[in-house]
Design an enzyme around this catalytic site. Sequence first.
Site, PDB file in Angstrom:
ATOM      1  N   ASP A   1       0.819  -1.205   0.000  1.00  0.00           N
ATOM      2  CA  ASP A   1       0.000   0.000   0.000  1.00  0.00           C
ATOM      3  C   ASP A   1       0.855   1.257   0.000  1.00  0.00           C
ATOM      4  O   ASP A   1       2.040   1.231   0.366  1.00  0.00           O
ATOM      5  CB  ASP A   1      -0.964   0.012   1.190  1.00  0.00           C
TER       6      ASP A   1
ATOM      7  N   GLU B   1      -0.326  -1.103   5.626  1.00  0.00           N
ATOM      8  CA  GLU B   1       0.758  -0.797   6.561  1.00  0.00           C
ATOM      9  C   GLU B   1       0.759   0.678   6.936  1.00  0.00           C
ATOM     10  O   GLU B   1       1.042   1.038   8.078  1.00  0.00           O
ATOM     11  CB  GLU B   1       2.101  -1.199   5.937  1.00  0.00           C
TER      12      GLU B   1
END
Length: 259
Positions: A70, A133
């Site tokens: 991400d 994350e």
Amino acid sequence: MDPVELAQRLVAVPSVSGTSGQSDVLELLAETLSRTFALRRAESAGRLVALAALPYTVDRPLLLFTGHVDVVPVSDESRWARPPFSARLEEGRLWGRGASDMKAGIAGFVSALLSQADSHPKGAAGALFTTDEETGCQGALAAAALVTELPVALFVVAEPTDAVPFRGHKGVTWVRVRTEGVAAHGSTPELGVSAIRRLADLTRRAEALESPEWDTMNVGLISGGSAPNIVPVEAEATIDMRSSRVGVDLASWWREQPE
């Protein structure tokens, strides 16, 4: 596998935290690794949130390369000198959101894994990919569950470090701090106690500590008050603190403060 070409393909996917783009990146990685590695998948709410690519036979201590797919949001694409997901190559540099953190690193270790698998098909190395994350590591538990019973000896994380290896990493604690005050009219602030002022005093005191248990501290979010003409009765901040020490409770100092 050309790591630069793979990095471009990964960067071109807008895998912002919390969006389905993350699953798209994981599916791309699954397709890339499926012929060479055994895949383990974790799903939540119908989307892929973690992926492990492992040797078909694990009979020795395992080296796992790991990374998150991400990226942080793009607030205003018009202010970018280059489109954030164009994945342009210019003068030897790859431009785009997530190029450094950490899609280039992922492309590098995926390429290395595929190369070693061709020459050492029973090698003891694999990969573990996670999501979300940047917004609190929500995918970490799902990722860990994919490899929990394996003899993992070492993780190599693809966070950008200017190609210099670091042993270990600062842990992170997010603390929400709320202060209370006494409401009063804005024309007579001396009759009240400002919760915002108390919160400001508190964070300044934390920043001035000579030897805190945390290495870094960032007041990332702050809110308070109900109207410009009312002394604020409540204020709140979310604070990012990071420490390389083991076993410390970074919230304990805040609990001890009178505010």
